[in-house]
Design an enzyme around this catalytic site. Structure first.
Site, PDB file in Angstrom:
ATOM      1  N   GLU A  83       0.830  -1.203   0.000  1.00 19.25           N
ATOM      2  CA  GLU A  83       0.000   0.000   0.000  1.00 19.25           C
ATOM      3  C   GLU A  83       0.865   1.253   0.000  1.00 19.25           C
ATOM      4  OE1 GLU A  83      -4.171  -1.419   1.865  1.00 19.25           O
ATOM      5  OE2 GLU A  83      -2.684  -0.852   3.337  1.00 19.25           O
TER       6      GLU A  83
ATOM      7  N   CYS B  85       3.320   8.435   1.266  1.00 16.40           N
ATOM      8  CA  CYS B  85       3.722   7.551   2.357  1.00 16.40           C
ATOM      9  C   CYS B  85       3.996   6.189   1.708  1.00 16.40           C
ATOM     10  CB  CYS B  85       2.585   7.469   3.374  1.00 16.40           C
ATOM     11  SG  CYS B  85       2.907   6.313   4.706  1.00 16.40           S
TER      12      CYS B  85
ATOM     13  N   CYS C  59       5.703  -6.794   7.917  1.00 17.11           N
ATOM     14  CA  CYS C  59       6.757  -6.298   8.812  1.00 17.11           C
ATOM     15  C   CYS C  59       7.053  -7.351   9.857  1.00 17.11           C
ATOM     16  CB  CYS C  59       6.320  -5.004   9.489  1.00 17.11           C
ATOM     17  SG  CYS C  59       7.619  -4.284  10.529  1.00 17.11           S
TER      18      CYS C  59
ATOM     19  N   CYS D  95       4.775  -4.813  16.258  1.00 22.12           N
ATOM     20  CA  CYS D  95       4.204  -3.855  17.221  1.00 22.12           C
ATOM     21  C   CYS D  95       2.719  -4.189  17.396  1.00 22.12           C
ATOM     22  CB  CYS D  95       4.377  -2.425  16.726  1.00 22.12           C
ATOM     23  SG  CYS D  95       6.109  -2.011  16.451  1.00 22.12           S
TER      24      CYS D  95
ATOM     25  N   CYS E 242      -0.211  -2.269  15.484  1.00 22.45           N
ATOM     26  CA  CYS E 242      -0.012  -1.928  14.071  1.00 22.45           C
ATOM     27  C   CYS E 242      -0.543  -3.033  13.156  1.00 22.45           C
ATOM     28  CB  CYS E 242       1.472  -1.706  13.821  1.00 22.45           C
ATOM     29  SG  CYS E 242       1.883  -1.528  12.078  1.00 22.45           S
TER      30      CYS E 242
ATOM     31  N   GLY F  42       6.103  -1.840   6.754  1.00 24.67           N
ATOM     32  CA  GLY F  42       7.472  -2.306   6.882  1.00 24.67           C
ATOM     33  C   GLY F  42       8.382  -1.422   7.712  1.00 24.67           C
ATOM     34  N   GLU F  43       9.538  -1.972   8.054  1.00 22.94           N
ATOM     35  CA  GLU F  43      10.530  -1.269   8.859  1.00 22.94           C
ATOM     36  C   GLU F  43      11.715  -0.909   7.944  1.00 22.94           C
ATOM     37  OE1 GLU F  43      11.206   0.231  11.671  1.00 22.94           O
ATOM     38  OE2 GLU F  43      13.275   0.380  10.991  1.00 22.94           O
TER      39      GLU F  43
ATOM     40  N   CYS G  71      -1.634   6.015   9.901  1.00 20.27           N
ATOM     41  CA  CYS G  71      -0.438   5.325  10.376  1.00 20.27           C
ATOM     42  C   CYS G  71      -0.829   4.007  11.011  1.00 20.27           C
ATOM     43  CB  CYS G  71       0.253   6.133  11.465  1.00 20.27           C
ATOM     44  SG  CYS G  71       1.148   7.522  10.844  1.00 20.27           S
TER      45      CYS G  71
HETATM   46  N1  SAH Z   1       8.149   0.731  10.813  1.00 20.61           N
HETATM   47  C1  SAH Z   1       8.340   2.113  10.977  1.00 20.61           C
HETATM   48  C2  SAH Z   1       7.543   2.958  10.026  1.00 20.61           C
HETATM   49  C3  SAH Z   1       6.129   2.566   9.721  1.00 20.61           C
HETATM   50  S1  SAH Z   1       4.952   2.844  10.963  1.00 20.61           S
HETATM   51  C4  SAH Z   1       8.041   2.529  12.409  1.00 20.61           C
HETATM   52  O1  SAH Z   1       7.478   1.729  13.133  1.00 20.61           O
HETATM   53  O2  SAH Z   1       8.431   3.616  12.778  1.00 20.61           O
HETATM   54  C5  SAH Z   1       4.782   4.618  11.050  1.00 20.61           C
HETATM   55  C6  SAH Z   1       4.323   5.132  12.426  1.00 20.61           C
HETATM   56  O3  SAH Z   1       2.973   4.730  12.699  1.00 20.61           O
HETATM   57  C7  SAH Z   1       5.160   4.575  13.576  1.00 20.61           C
HETATM   58  O4  SAH Z   1       5.485   5.603  14.490  1.00 20.61           O
HETATM   59  C8  SAH Z   1       4.207   3.597  14.213  1.00 20.61           C
HETATM   60  O5  SAH Z   1       4.519   3.339  15.534  1.00 20.61           O
HETATM   61  C9  SAH Z   1       2.891   4.284  14.040  1.00 20.61           C
HETATM   62  N2  SAH Z   1       1.745   3.401  14.194  1.00 20.61           N
HETATM   63  C10 SAH Z   1       1.693   2.075  13.947  1.00 20.61           C
HETATM   64  N3  SAH Z   1       0.438   1.615  14.186  1.00 20.61           N
HETATM   65  C11 SAH Z   1      -0.292   2.673  14.578  1.00 20.61           C
HETATM   66  C12 SAH Z   1      -1.666   2.830  14.939  1.00 20.61           C
HETATM   67  N4  SAH Z   1      -2.530   1.814  14.933  1.00 20.61           N
HETATM   68  N5  SAH Z   1      -2.081   4.066  15.285  1.00 20.61           N
HETATM   69  C13 SAH Z   1      -1.229   5.125  15.259  1.00 20.61           C
HETATM   70  N6  SAH Z   1       0.056   5.036  14.926  1.00 20.61           N
HETATM   71  C14 SAH Z   1       0.535   3.811  14.588  1.00 20.61           C
HETATM   72 FE1  SF4 Z   2       6.027  -1.763  14.164  1.00 19.14          FE
HETATM   73 FE2  SF4 Z   2       6.445  -0.019  12.170  1.00 19.14          FE
HETATM   74 FE3  SF4 Z   2       6.491  -2.654  11.692  1.00 19.14          FE
HETATM   75 FE4  SF4 Z   2       4.195  -1.507  12.259  1.00 19.14          FE
HETATM   76  S1  SF4 Z   2       5.442  -1.125  10.469  1.00 19.14           S
HETATM   77  S2  SF4 Z   2       4.980  -3.442  13.128  1.00 19.14           S
HETATM   78  S3  SF4 Z   2       4.811   0.076  13.728  1.00 19.14           S
HETATM   79  S4  SF4 Z   2       7.883  -1.514  12.996  1.00 19.14           S
END
Ligand code: SAH
Ligand code: SF4
Length: 365
Positions: A95, A108, A115, A119, A122, A183-184, A357
């Site tokens: 996406e 974005c 990933c 988390c 997420c 993804g990270e 996000c």
């Molecule tokens: N993997 C990277 C970038 C992608 S996520 C990272 O984790 O930083 C981008 C941002 O969205 C990150 O700060 C993540 O913690 C946040 N995020 C993930 N799931 C979310 C959710 N359900 N609500 C709000 N922010 C979220």
């Molecule tokens: Fe965590 Fe970022 Fe991966 Fe989502 S995309 S699982 S927030 S590291």
């Protein structure tokens, strides 16, 4: 001869030109091809009539069109956000989100299919890891968004905003890229950095380094490497918890890169590059949005040039937390300010279409 077709978006300008020279053509044609791909926005080799026919035939035989077909497009009700489900050559899907804020367009982009970091809140983490994206697949997402902007300008020329900073572009240009899709990015370091080099090329999309943000879950060795390589983009670090235990409950990757190690890496980065870091904090009602946590963030980030971006939790099916409330967010910001920390609350965009996000996920990968 290699069997897999060459993805043109996977090559830097120097690599593309070297390839064309190796095929026995003048390097001028490398520059021309690059111009078609990134400046003119032409993706059909047959339409690149400024190239010799023999070169076009060779490109057609050995290279891939470098397009990511749109499997689905969703537009938010406010009209500001469009989410694209894009198909990769191997059938996986990713996406990419186009976001309009006043006066700027941001893409974005995703860096992986799924990933590995898991988390808890997420949607991408909930779907698990499938594979890294190539540099070409990352670049193609930005090219896709650029093409959408060109098409919009062609549909309604009266509405098209010429780019004031670069008037020879007749359409609104893509100016900002955030690696906040699926993804990270620092888990796929080499491909992400190569993609950024291609996107920054002044003869191409020419994105400014400070208009590109890489957001990481906290891969400490990757942050050290960014500092050692003096990479000029913005860095955002997803914090979410100010103690190892609280962070670990939300971010399992904190086991691999504990908070102390992460903070050491952040101090190293800011000292070495003389730049601040953006820290992201997803506000979850009653969990990490209280005054104690705000003070803990202040203490943790003492001495680090930083700005905090607060992101009210976006709903995902696999996590039942609720977004932090407005009043809690304001209190959180006041406390951070008392610690000398500037902060913003992320503008909510695209929540109704699952493009916020952490809401990006593709059923079945
Ligand atoms: N993997 C990277 C970038 C992608 S996520 C990272 O984790 O930083 C981008 C941002 O969205 C990150 O700060 C993540 O913690 C946040 N995020 C993930 N799931 C979310 C959710 N359900 N609500 C709000 N922010 C979220
Ligand atoms: Fe965590 Fe970022 Fe991966 Fe989502 S995309 S699982 S927030 S590291």
């Amino acid at each position: 001869m290699s069997s897999a077709p060459l993805d043109l978006h996977d090559l830097t300008r120097a690599e593309l030109t070297a390839r064309i020279e190796a095929w026995g053509f003048s390097p001028v044609h490398g520059a021309r091809l690059w111009n078609y791909l990134y400046y003119e926005g032409v993706d059909d080799l047959a339409a690149m009539t400024g190239l010799p026919a023999r070169l076009r035939a060779r490109l057609e035989a050995e290279t891939a069109p470098g397009r990511l077909p749109v499997a689905r497009e969703t537009r938010s009700s406010d009209g500001f956000t469009r989410k694209y489900l894009l198909a990769l050559a191997d059938g996986h899907r990713i996406e990419t989100v186009l976001m309009r804020y006043t006066g700027r367009v941001t893409a974005c982009v995703s860096s992986q299919v799924g990933c590995a970091m898991g988390c808890v809140f997420c949607a991408t983490g909930q779907m698990g890891y499938t594979r890294h994206l190539t540099a070409g697949e990352i670049v193609a997402q930005a090219v896709h968004v650029d093409r959408v902007l060109r098409a919009t300008a062609a549909e309604s020329p009266a509405l098209a905003e010429p780019d004031a900073a670069s008037p020879h572009h007749r359409h609104e240009r893509l100016r900002n890229i955030v690696f906040m899709g699926m993804g990270e990015p620092l888990h796929n370091y080499d491909a992400v950095m190569k993609a950024i080099d291609i996107l920054r090329d002044p003869a191409g999309l020419a994105l400014g380094a400070r208009k590109i943000s890489v957001s990481t879950v906290g891969v400490a060795p990757g942050i050290v490497r960014l500092a050692d390589e003096n990479r000029p983009m913005h860095l955002a670090v997803s914090l979410h918890g100010a103690t190892q235990a609280e962070r670990l409950a939300l971010v399992p990757a904190a086991r691999a890169w504990p908070l102390d190690q992460l903070m050491d890496a952040c101090r190293y980065y800011t000292a070495k590059l003389g730049r601040r870091i953006f820290f992201e904090w997803t506000l979850i009602d009653g969990k990490n949005d209280g005054p104690d946590q705000a003070h803990a963030v202040g203490a943790l980030l003492r001495g680090i040039p930083a700005q905090v971006n607060l992101i009210p939790l976006n709903p995902t099916s696999g996590y039942d937390g609720a977004p932090g409330r407005g009043a809690a967010a304001r209190r959180f910001q006041e406390i951070l300010a008392g610690h000398g920390l500037p902060s913003t609350v992320r503008q909510r965009r695209g929540i109704d279409i699952g493009a916020g996000c952490g809401q990006l996920a593709v059923a079945g990968g």
